[in-house]
Write a protein that holds these residues in place. Structure first.
Motif: not given
Lengths: 866, 108
Positions: A855-866
């Motif tokens: 639930a604490r996943v930061d969408p921006m960072r998650a999308l940028r990571s790959e």
């Protein structure tokens, strides 16, 4: 597979020979020379072949060594993984090894006699005893015609007796009596001296004895020339014939310091001889089955029945069974249950480690794919995975031995008395071998799925993917949950059953009651008058104890332990014809002084208690239990009736009261009818062994015990005695069920912890894998709450699958458990509902953290990571 | 088998180089080496086969039974992917070695 990879790739000797042959032929053909010239060019075909073989000689060892080095290197880089996996396996293997060592002697280990599996226990089964017995005339007959089925037959007199060494350094010993051929039937040699001979058992022969190894060391310093030495036993000289082997155990498992030859009376001129109660043992001839042996005894059995009183005949059976069955009795099923429980725990531990391996493999996906593209064959990778599993299991087993040692020490010290052979449990070579075997099984279990996944490893168009599919891991977790469910359920049923046992009505009040068991020395108190005088004085002194409310003497105490019994149909009622037909079952009875019912606070429901005057009445008074009174006098007119227990030749008793029933035959069975007879100061009531019962308030157990000890020492300083509160005595009623239930509870608790860890691990892994996925969903408007409930919902589905699987397993377990349960049904819905609740609650708790992380996943960072 | 500058490595190099042209059997490899080196290099047949098996064990080459042009059964060797990489590596170090020797000789 890995192992075939290590072994099969090696070209065979035939390959090498053929390869060189082909070379020689081609050389000869090409150069146009003969075979000899070609051979000369090669320069020694044999030597060349030897060199080729040398190349391959240690190939498999090199491959393994390489894998081991690689694995150690990987562990150094991720010490957390290795530590967690090894600790988990150490726990599972340690518990399993410890449990194996405890049940080994009950279930697997050969008896301590050569070819011990061919030794049988032979005898009659009757309601008056739990084990088969032989009466001496039957045995003599059996001996005479030693049946075709048996190589040898022997007997041991039932029960051991206390006997006193009456010489300098007097000592109380235990004496057993046995047929002279006991050792030779068991095929055991004496440690020193000679074995018994047939003459030793004849009437009028000089008294001889075999002494135990312990006694030999203790009193004779292991003197090899001990044969012929005399010892004074109960005031009579006995010559030492020989020494029993070290670690000798009687087939009855009774412990004995001395084995004396039994002397069985022969019938004299047609008059029946007095009967001795014996335990019969026989050694089967080779090639004969137990069933065949039993069948061969049928004719003899018909003869034996003639010695049995008519009322018994219908209830007597012939029983022939392996000695182990007799020795182990009902401990066997409990042992299997605990072994199954610890097996389930080990399985759960293995699944956890398999899951860890899978998770790590997923993390190493890239590396494995690179290795694969570099030409490492799939077999090679599988070999690597198997090497790692073996190393984990071996390390776990080594660490587990320490745990197993602790487990055995702890359990042996906690275990109640009466579990056969438990005290002998130890970690020895046999147990270590078992541990190694278990480790191998564990290695296969934990390596199986990872090896399977790696064998499907592909490198496709630069996109690497391992064969680790999520469903494999769900299946593993579901299996864990299923086993945990079954374990928790079994354990809860046993705990409820235990609670029922402990709250079972005893029929008497145990609080503030102190008991002392006293046995008078046979030589010192030979005459009944001496025995009566001692116990009268004891009663007199005990009645002055601090805070005393009631004191009494009894020959036995409820709710467990030896009691005197008689046969229902042998109790005559005055004015009634004696009952014919069967025995009517057994009736317990106790010889007590008047304060007994007060001391135990057994309520009287009709009539009165014993009074001090009853001790001197010409006709002994008796009190019946309600159960007995109702059965004998259904119309309720028991008071004043005259009864004659034992029938013809016994004195008449008068019924003065009816008391509430008490529990007298252990926990699970229905209590037997019972009666009390007042103990009078006459020779026929005199006994050497009695329990003193004192009810006293306001004093601690320590004070009372010290006070009683001092008083008894005043009467006879050399008298041995054992004290116990009645509460402790009654506690023994449920000692074994309590032990089993708590052991199982410990296993179930561990299983729950491991399964929770396993689930948490898989959930964490999945959340990490799907970080990008979650990011996308959050970017599309999903709230953290949606994400959290999504993860929890998915975990809920695995839990449901596991619980459904577990329900089936639990149902099967419950069938097996039925016979262990008391007052609770194996399918008790409440118990299972509570178990399901505990299980789901713990598992959901385990998933909370990964769910919150998702639930604490930061969408921006998650999308940028790959 | 790691050192690229030993006499064994020289044999290894020529074997791998020969197999770069395609699968071949032991006799074919020996023949090829002799012919292409104009008989300067004469292969010790007694050490050729152990060397082939060493390379096979190291998984640089694999072996398979097959039939020759003359309808004879023979063990055919072929390069693996690690074998090709190995060849590249020893070619380089061998080149460096010979280059070094050549320069020393020029200055002498």
């Amino acid at each position: 597979m890995g192992l075939t990879d290590w072994f099969r790739r090696r070209p065979s000797d035939e390959d090498m020979r053929a390869e060189l042959e082909a070379h020689l032929a081609m050389r000869a053909e090409h150069d146009g020379v003969d075979d000899a010239a070609a051979r000369a060019r090669l320069g020694g075909e044999l030597r060349t072949r030897e060199e080729m073989r040398d190349v391959w000689r240690w190939a498999w060892a090199e491959a393994i060594a390489q894998d081991v080095r690689f694995t150690l290197h990987a562990w150094r880089r991720h010490p957390g993984f290795a530590a967690a996996a090894i600790a988990t396996l150490a726990l599972g293997l340690g518990a399993a090894t410890g449990m194996f060592s405890m049940v080994d002697r009950i279930l697997f280990r050969p008896l301590p006699y050569p070819d011990g599996s061919r030794i049988l226990s032979v005898g009659l089964m009757a309601p008056l005893d739990a084990n088969e017995f032989l009466l001496s005339p039957d045995y003599l007959q059996l001996w005479r015609e030693t049946p075709r089925a048996f190589a040898a037959v022997t007997t041991v007199t039932a029960g051991t007796s206390e006997c006193d060494l009456t010489e300098e350094r007097p000592e109380r010993l235990t004496c057993a009596r046995a047929e002279w051929n006991l050792l030779s039937m068991l095929r055991l040699p004496v440690a020193a001296g000679r074995d018994l001979r047939q003459e030793d058992g004849q009437p009028g022969a000089a008294k001889v004895a075999l002494i135990s190894y312990g006694l030999w060391l203790r009193r004779y310093g292991g003197d090899a020339g001990v044969q012929g030495k005399r010892l004074m036993l109960d005031g009579e000289p006995v010559e030492i014939a020989g020494v029993l082997p070290r670690d000798f155990e009687l087939p009855t498992l009774a412990s004995a310091d001395l084995v004396l030859p039994q002397q069985l009376a022969q019938p004299v001129q047609g008059r029946p001889a007095p009967m001795t109660f014996l335990r019969g043992f026989a050694r089967l001839k080779p090639g004969i089955t137990v069933e065949a042996a039993q069948a061969s005894l049928q004719n003899l059995f018909v003869e034996m029945l003639k010695n049995v009183p008519p009322m018994f005949r219908k209830e007597v059976m012939l029983r022939v069974r392996p000695l182990r069955d007799r020795q182990v009795g009902d401990a066997r099923r409990g042992a299997w249950m605990l072994l199954a429980a610890v097996g389930a725990l080990l399985l759960i531990a293995c699944v956890n480690v398999a899951n860890l391996l899978l998770a790590r493999m997923a993390a190493r996906e890239q590396e494995l794919a690179v290795r694969s593209s570099l030409g490492a064959s799939r077999g090679r990778l599988v070999g690597l995975v198997m090497t790692e599993s073996m190393m984990l299991a071996a390390s776990g087993a080594a660490a587990g031995l320490g745990i197993a040692y602790g487990v055995v020490r702890l359990f042996v010290s906690l275990a109640p008395a009466g579990i056969p052979k438990l005290a002998e449990a130890a970690i020895d070579g046999r147990v270590m071998a078992a541990s190694a075997g278990l480790a191998l099984v564990a290695a296969l279990l934990i390596g199986l799925w990872p090896a399977f996944s790696v064998s499907r490893l592909r490198a496709i168009h630069g996109r690497r993917t391992t064969g680790v599919r999520p469903w494999t891991r769900f299946a593993l977790v579901a299996t864990q949950i299923a086993f945990t469910f079954a374990l928790l359920g079994s354990c809860s049923l046993l705990l409820r059953s235990l609670w029922n046992l402990q709250s079972v009505a005893l029929g008497f009040e145990t609080g503030n009651v102190f008991t002392a068991s006293i046995t008078l020395n046979q030589a010192k108190y030979r005459a009944p008058e001496q025995q009566i005088a001692f116990f009268d004085q004891l009663l007199e002194r005990a009645s002055r104890a601090p805070g005393v409310q009631a004191v009494a003497l009894s020959d036995s105490l409820p709710p467990l332990g030896a009691v005197r019994t008689t046969i229902y149909s042998r109790i005559d009622v005055q004015g009634r014809p004696s009952a014919g037909g069967g025995t009517g079952g057994m009736v317990t009875w106790r010889s007590v002084t008047p304060g007994y019912l007060e001391a135990l606070r057994i309520p009287i429901v009709q009539g009165g208690r014993f009074t001090p005057q009853d001790r001197n009445a010409p006709e002994p008074a008796m009190i019946l239990s309600e159960k007995l009174a109702r059965r004998m006098f259904p119309t309720g007119d028991a008071l004043g009736q005259r009864l004659r227990p034992g029938g013809e030749g016994q004195p008449w008793h008068i019924v003065v009261g009816v008391s509430r029933d008490t529990r007298n035959v252990g926990p699970a069975a229905e209590s037997e009818p019972e009666y009390y007879v007042v103990r009078r100061p006459v020779a026929r009531d005199a006994v050497r062994r009695s329990f003193l019962v004192v009810r006293a308030s306001g004093a601690s157990a320590g004070t009372i015990t010290a006070w009683l000890r001092a008083e008894i020492a005043n009467l006879d300083p050399a008298l041995p005695m054992t004290f116990q509160t009645l509460e402790d005595r009654a506690g023994e009623l449920s000692a074994r069920p309590r032990f089993t239930a708590w052991l199982l509870a410990a296993f179930a608790g561990l299983a729950l912890a491991l399964a929770s860890m396993g689930l948490a691990g898989v959930a964490s892994y999945l959340v990490t894998q799907r970080t990008r996925d979650i990011g996308v969903r959050m970017a599309l408007g999903a709230t953290p709450g949606d994400i959290r409930s999504g993860v929890l919902g998915e975990a809920g589905r695995w839990i449901a699958v596991g619980a459904a699987l577990g329900a089936g397993m639990a149902w099967a377990t419950a069938q097996y458990l039925t016979s262990f349960l008391h007052g609770v049904h194996a399918t008790d819905p409440l118990t299972w509902a509570v178990v399901l609740l505990i299980l789901s609650a713990s598992l959901v708790m385990a998933v909370l953290y990964p769910a919150r992380r998702a639930a604490r996943v930061d969408p921006m960072r998650a999308l940028r990571s790959e | 088998m790691d050192k690229a500058d030993t006499p064994q490595a020289a044999l290894e190099l020529v074997i791998l180089k020969t197999l770069q042209r395609g699968p071949n059997h032991g006799f074919g490899i020996a023949l090829h080496i002799e012919q292409t080196s104009s008989e300067i290099l004469r292969v010790e047949e007694g050490s050729l086969y152990p060397a082939l098996h060493r390379l096979e064990k190291a998984r640089y080459i694999t072996a398979e039974w097959g039939i020759t042009e003359n309808a004879r059964r023979a063990r055919f060797y072929s390069l693996t992917r690690p074998g090709r990489q190995r060849l590249k590596k020893i070619e380089e170090s061998w080149g460096a070695l010979t280059e070094g020797v050549r320069r020393v000789c020029e200055w002498a």
